[in-house]
Design a protein around this motif. Structure first.
Motif, PDB file in Angstrom:
ATOM      1  N   LYS A 211       0.834  -1.209   0.000  1.00  0.00           N
ATOM      2  CA  LYS A 211       0.000   0.000   0.000  1.00  0.00           C
ATOM      3  C   LYS A 211       0.873   1.266   0.000  1.00  0.00           C
ATOM      4  O   LYS A 211       0.573   2.241  -0.679  1.00  0.00           O
ATOM      5  N   LEU A 212       1.963   1.225   0.767  1.00  0.00           N
ATOM      6  CA  LEU A 212       2.885   2.367   0.794  1.00  0.00           C
ATOM      7  C   LEU A 212       3.503   2.589  -0.587  1.00  0.00           C
ATOM      8  O   LEU A 212       3.579   3.722  -1.075  1.00  0.00           O
ATOM      9  N   GLU A 213       3.920   1.476  -1.213  1.00  0.00           N
ATOM     10  CA  GLU A 213       4.595   1.610  -2.514  1.00  0.00           C
ATOM     11  C   GLU A 213       3.635   2.107  -3.601  1.00  0.00           C
ATOM     12  O   GLU A 213       4.039   2.829  -4.503  1.00  0.00           O
ATOM     13  N   GLN A 214       2.355   1.744  -3.441  1.00  0.00           N
ATOM     14  CA  GLN A 214       1.348   2.193  -4.440  1.00  0.00           C
ATOM     15  C   GLN A 214       1.194   3.712  -4.455  1.00  0.00           C
ATOM     16  O   GLN A 214       0.797   4.284  -5.462  1.00  0.00           O
ATOM     17  N   VAL A 215       1.480   4.362  -3.305  1.00  0.00           N
ATOM     18  CA  VAL A 215       1.347   5.830  -3.286  1.00  0.00           C
ATOM     19  C   VAL A 215       2.710   6.520  -3.445  1.00  0.00           C
ATOM     20  O   VAL A 215       2.868   7.700  -3.134  1.00  0.00           O
ATOM     21  N   GLY A 216       3.696   5.738  -3.888  1.00  0.00           N
ATOM     22  CA  GLY A 216       4.996   6.342  -4.195  1.00  0.00           C
ATOM     23  C   GLY A 216       5.969   6.435  -3.037  1.00  0.00           C
ATOM     24  O   GLY A 216       6.969   7.154  -3.115  1.00  0.00           O
ATOM     25  N   VAL A 217       5.691   5.715  -1.929  1.00  0.00           N
ATOM     26  CA  VAL A 217       6.645   5.677  -0.807  1.00  0.00           C
ATOM     27  C   VAL A 217       7.642   4.547  -1.089  1.00  0.00           C
ATOM     28  O   VAL A 217       7.242   3.410  -1.327  1.00  0.00           O
ATOM     29  N   ASP A 218       8.925   4.860  -1.075  1.00  0.00           N
ATOM     30  CA  ASP A 218       9.965   3.885  -1.425  1.00  0.00           C
ATOM     31  C   ASP A 218      10.458   3.188  -0.150  1.00  0.00           C
ATOM     32  O   ASP A 218      11.211   3.778   0.636  1.00  0.00           O
ATOM     33  N   VAL A 219      10.030   1.939   0.064  1.00  0.00           N
ATOM     34  CA  VAL A 219      10.342   1.219   1.303  1.00  0.00           C
ATOM     35  C   VAL A 219      11.514   0.265   1.075  1.00  0.00           C
ATOM     36  O   VAL A 219      11.486  -0.546   0.153  1.00  0.00           O
ATOM     37  N   ALA A 220      12.546   0.350   1.914  1.00  0.00           N
ATOM     38  CA  ALA A 220      13.593  -0.681   1.930  1.00  0.00           C
ATOM     39  C   ALA A 220      13.391  -1.510   3.191  1.00  0.00           C
ATOM     40  O   ALA A 220      12.876  -1.006   4.199  1.00  0.00           O
ATOM     41  N   VAL A 221      13.762  -2.789   3.142  1.00  0.00           N
ATOM     42  CA  VAL A 221      13.525  -3.674   4.288  1.00  0.00           C
ATOM     43  C   VAL A 221      14.849  -4.164   4.858  1.00  0.00           C
ATOM     44  O   VAL A 221      15.708  -4.661   4.134  1.00  0.00           O
ATOM     45  N   PHE A 222      14.988  -3.995   6.177  1.00  0.00           N
ATOM     46  CA  PHE A 222      16.127  -4.559   6.922  1.00  0.00           C
ATOM     47  C   PHE A 222      15.533  -5.575   7.894  1.00  0.00           C
ATOM     48  O   PHE A 222      14.909  -5.204   8.879  1.00  0.00           O
ATOM     49  N   ASP A 223      15.685  -6.875   7.583  1.00  0.00           N
ATOM     50  CA  ASP A 223      14.984  -7.884   8.396  1.00  0.00           C
ATOM     51  C   ASP A 223      15.943  -8.842   9.104  1.00  0.00           C
ATOM     52  O   ASP A 223      15.688 -10.027   9.245  1.00  0.00           O
ATOM     53  N   GLN A 224      17.062  -8.286   9.580  1.00  0.00           N
ATOM     54  CA  GLN A 224      18.089  -9.138  10.220  1.00  0.00           C
ATOM     55  C   GLN A 224      17.998  -9.154  11.740  1.00  0.00           C
ATOM     56  O   GLN A 224      18.916  -9.611  12.424  1.00  0.00           O
ATOM     57  N   VAL A 225      16.899  -8.642  12.308  1.00  0.00           N
ATOM     58  CA  VAL A 225      16.786  -8.581  13.767  1.00  0.00           C
ATOM     59  C   VAL A 225      16.593  -9.988  14.336  1.00  0.00           C
ATOM     60  O   VAL A 225      15.812 -10.777  13.827  1.00  0.00           O
ATOM     61  N   LYS A 226      17.349 -10.289  15.425  1.00  0.00           N
ATOM     62  CA  LYS A 226      17.197 -11.561  16.149  1.00  0.00           C
ATOM     63  C   LYS A 226      16.928 -11.227  17.616  1.00  0.00           C
ATOM     64  O   LYS A 226      17.195 -10.108  18.054  1.00  0.00           O
ATOM     65  N   PRO A 227      16.410 -12.197  18.397  1.00  0.00           N
ATOM     66  CA  PRO A 227      16.228 -11.933  19.835  1.00  0.00           C
ATOM     67  C   PRO A 227      17.563 -11.553  20.487  1.00  0.00           C
ATOM     68  O   PRO A 227      18.622 -11.983  20.006  1.00  0.00           O
ATOM     69  N   ASP A 228      17.515 -10.790  21.572  1.00  0.00           N
ATOM     70  CA  ASP A 228      18.732 -10.283  22.230  1.00  0.00           C
ATOM     71  C   ASP A 228      19.682  -9.687  21.190  1.00  0.00           C
ATOM     72  O   ASP A 228      20.793 -10.177  20.981  1.00  0.00           O
ATOM     73  N   PRO A 229      19.256  -8.624  20.501  1.00  0.00           N
ATOM     74  CA  PRO A 229      20.011  -8.126  19.345  1.00  0.00           C
ATOM     75  C   PRO A 229      21.418  -7.644  19.707  1.00  0.00           C
ATOM     76  O   PRO A 229      21.646  -7.123  20.789  1.00  0.00           O
ATOM     77  N   LEU A 230      22.320  -7.828  18.769  1.00  0.00           N
ATOM     78  CA  LEU A 230      23.719  -7.453  18.967  1.00  0.00           C
ATOM     79  C   LEU A 230      23.966  -6.014  18.509  1.00  0.00           C
ATOM     80  O   LEU A 230      23.267  -5.501  17.630  1.00  0.00           O
ATOM     81  N   CYS A 231      25.003  -5.395  19.085  1.00  0.00           N
ATOM     82  CA  CYS A 231      25.428  -4.060  18.636  1.00  0.00           C
ATOM     83  C   CYS A 231      25.707  -4.069  17.136  1.00  0.00           C
ATOM     84  O   CYS A 231      25.415  -3.112  16.427  1.00  0.00           O
ATOM     85  N   GLU A 232      26.287  -5.192  16.658  1.00  0.00           N
ATOM     86  CA  GLU A 232      26.632  -5.304  15.235  1.00  0.00           C
ATOM     87  C   GLU A 232      25.387  -5.204  14.345  1.00  0.00           C
ATOM     88  O   GLU A 232      25.462  -4.697  13.226  1.00  0.00           O
ATOM     89  N   THR A 233      24.253  -5.696  14.845  1.00  0.00           N
ATOM     90  CA  THR A 233      23.009  -5.605  14.055  1.00  0.00           C
ATOM     91  C   THR A 233      22.616  -4.142  13.864  1.00  0.00           C
ATOM     92  O   THR A 233      22.168  -3.741  12.789  1.00  0.00           O
ATOM     93  N   VAL A 234      22.799  -3.346  14.927  1.00  0.00           N
ATOM     94  CA  VAL A 234      22.506  -1.906  14.819  1.00  0.00           C
ATOM     95  C   VAL A 234      23.416  -1.271  13.758  1.00  0.00           C
ATOM     96  O   VAL A 234      22.968  -0.502  12.908  1.00  0.00           O
ATOM     97  N   GLU A 235      24.707  -1.646  13.797  1.00  0.00           N
ATOM     98  CA  GLU A 235      25.657  -1.086  12.803  1.00  0.00           C
ATOM     99  C   GLU A 235      25.218  -1.438  11.378  1.00  0.00           C
ATOM    100  O   GLU A 235      25.209  -0.583  10.483  1.00  0.00           O
ATOM    101  N   SER A 236      24.834  -2.721  11.173  1.00  0.00           N
ATOM    102  CA  SER A 236      24.374  -3.137   9.829  1.00  0.00           C
ATOM    103  C   SER A 236      23.134  -2.354   9.418  1.00  0.00           C
ATOM    104  O   SER A 236      22.966  -2.006   8.238  1.00  0.00           O
ATOM    105  N   GLY A 237      22.258  -2.093  10.397  1.00  0.00           N
ATOM    106  CA  GLY A 237      21.036  -1.331  10.126  1.00  0.00           C
ATOM    107  C   GLY A 237      21.334   0.103   9.709  1.00  0.00           C
ATOM    108  O   GLY A 237      20.688   0.651   8.815  1.00  0.00           O
TER     109      GLY A 237
END
Length: 387
Positions: A55-81
Motif C-alpha cells: 500500500k505504501l509503494e502504491q502511493v509512491g513511498v519507497d520502502v527498503a527492508v532490513f529484516d536481520q533482527v534476532k532476539p537479544d540483538p547485537l550491537c553489530e546488528t545496529v551497525e548493519s542497520g
C-alpha cells in the motif's frame, strides 16, 4: 525548588483497524517518503505486513527492508542497520515487531542522527540530539517498547547486555493494530502480558510513582486482569487483543515515568544468565516483591490485590493483606493464565540465591521503596516462582 514533571508523553499514538492506510497517512502528514522497515524475517513476511508495504509503494513511498533482527540483538546488528539506512538514503524508520526490533530501530535512529557507534551511548553523559522519524508498530503486547525511551543491546565480544536510556529517541509515532496479534501463540501471549502487568505493578510501587502515574498503572492492571485471560484462551478474540495491546502501551509509557523495581532487576540478572523468558521471569518475581514492599506500600499492595479480585477480612493486618494480595496474583498467573511452573527451567533454589549480589547491584533495584541489601535479595530469590 526545581520543578518536577510527573507525566511526559511525546509519542503520537494511533489505534487503527487498517495498518497500511494509517502508515500512508503518517508518511504524508510527516512528509517522509523513504522509510527503512526494521523487522525480523518472520514478521517481515507476515501477509498483513507485506500488504501494508504494498500500500505504501502504491502511493509512491519507497520502502527498503532490513529484516536481520534476532532476539537479544547485537550491537553489530545496529551497525548493519545504519549501513542499510544510509544505503537507501532513508528519511525515516518503520519498526515492526517485538521489543528486539524496536531496540534495533531506536539504536539505528540514534546513530544515524548522532554518529559514532551505539556502544558509546551507553554512557549516560554522552549527549543525544533529538531523533525523529521512528514509527513503531508492535506485534506483541508486552514490552511497551513503542513508548519506551530505552533500548538494550548485547555486546557480541563479551555477551554483556548494555542499556541506552534516551528520551530524545522515543518513537515519533506508535501504531497499534490488533490484527497483528491474532496469531501470537498462547505461551507468548502469557509472557508478554505478564511483562506488561509487571511494568504497571512495579511502576505503581516504585519510588518514582506519582498520583498521575498511579491512575494509569491501575487502569493497565485492570485491563490485563480482565482481558489477558480471554486473549490467552482465544487468540482470535480481537476485542481482548486490542484491550491487552492498549494496556501494554500504557504500561510501557509508565516505564519512562515511574520506572520498574526489584522484580525487573531479578529478571534482568536471571534472564541474562539462565535465558529465562523475560515476561515469565518478572511474573515469577512479583509476589515476593509485593510482600517485600508491603510494609512501606501497604495501601498500594492492597489495591493491586483488589484489582486482582482479592477479598480481605475486615480489619486484616497489613501482613495478612500482603499475603492475600500476592496469592491473588499467583492465582491470576498460574490458574487463570496458566504460566508453566518455574521448575521447568531446572534451576535449584540455591543456584537462584547465588545471584543475590548481582540483584543488589542492578540499576533498577534503587527504585524499590525499601532498600535492597544482600539479605533482602536472597529472600526475594528464595520466593522466585513459588506457587
Amino acid at each position: 525548588m526545581a520543578m518536577e514533571v510527573k507525566l511526559l508523553q511525546p509519542v503520537k499514538v494511533v489505534c487503527t483497524d487498517d495498518l497500511g492506510e494509517t502508515l500512508v497517512d503518517i508518511m504524508q502528514t510527516a512528509g517522509y517518503s523513504r522509510p527503512l522497515m526494521v523487522t525480523d524475517s518472520f514478521v517481515g513476511s507476515m501477509p498483513l505486513v507485506v500488504a501494508a508495504r504494498t500500500k505504501l509503494e502504491q502511493v509512491g513511498v519507497d520502502v527498503a527492508v532490513f529484516d536481520q533482527v534476532k532476539p537479544d540483538p547485537l550491537c553489530e546488528t545496529v551497525e548493519s542497520g545504519v549501513e542499510a539506512f544510509e544505503a537507501h538514503k532513508a528519511d525515516s524508520i518503520i519498526a515492526i515487531g517485538g521489543g528486539s526490533s524496536m531496540d534495533v530501530a531506536r539504536g539505528i535512529n540514534i546513530v544515524r542522527v548522532n554518529g559514532g557507534s551505539i556502544i558509546e551511548y551507553t554512557d549516560p553523559a554522552k549527549p543525544i540530539a533529538p531523533c525523529n522519524g521512528m514509527i513503531a508498530v508492535p506485534t506483541t503486547a508486552g514490552t511497551g517498547s513503542e513508548m519506551s525511551n530505552a533500548l538494550v543491546v548485547t555486546e557480541g565480544s563479551t555477551g554483556r547486555k548494555l542499556a541506552v536510556l534516551a528520551d530524545p529517541a522515543v518513537s515519533e509515532y506508535a501504531v497499534l493494530n490488533a490484527d497483528l496479534m491474532l496469531t501470537l501463540p498462547a505461551k507468548m501471549t502469557i509472557a508478554c502480558g505478564l511483562d506488561a502487568f509487571c511494568h504497571a505493578a512495579e511502576g505503581y510501587l516504585s519510588r518514582m510513582a506519582s498520583p498521575v502515574t498511579d491512575a494509569i498503572c491501575e487502569k493497565a492492571m485492570f485491563l490485563l486482569y480482565n482481558y489477558l485471560p480471554r486473549a490467552v484462551a482465544n487468540g482470535q478474540d480481537r476485542e481482548a487483543r486490542e484491550r491487552v495491546m492498549v494496556a501494554s502501551t500504557l504500561a510501557g509509557w509508565m516505564l519512562n515515568n515511574a520506572g520498574t523495581i526489584a522484580g525487573h532487576s531479578i529478571a534482568h540478572v536471571l534472564g541474562a544468565k539462565y535465558h529465562i523468558v523475560h515476561g515469565e521471569a518478572v511474573g515469577y518475581a512479583l509476589p515476593a516483591v509485593m510482600e517485600f514492599v508491603a510494609p512501606v506500600r501497604a495501601h498500594k499492595v492492597r489495591e493491586i490485590g483488589q484489582i486482582l479480585g482479592a477479598v480481605y477480612p475486615e480489619n486484616a493486618p497489613d501482613e495478612q493483606v500482603a499475603i492475600i494480595a500476592s496469592r491473588a496474583f499467583k492465582d491470576f498467573r498460574d490458574r487463570m493464565l496458566g504460566l508453566h511452573p518455574v521448575e521447568d527451567y531446572g534451576i535449584s533454589v540455591e543456584e537462584l540465591v547465588s545471584n543475590a549480589q548481582a540483584v543488589v547491584d542492578e540499576r533498577f533495584a534503587g527504585n524499590t521503596p525499601r532498600d535492597i541489601d544482600l539479605q533482602a535479595a536472597e529472600q526475594l530469590l528464595e520466593g522466585f516462582g513459588s506457587r
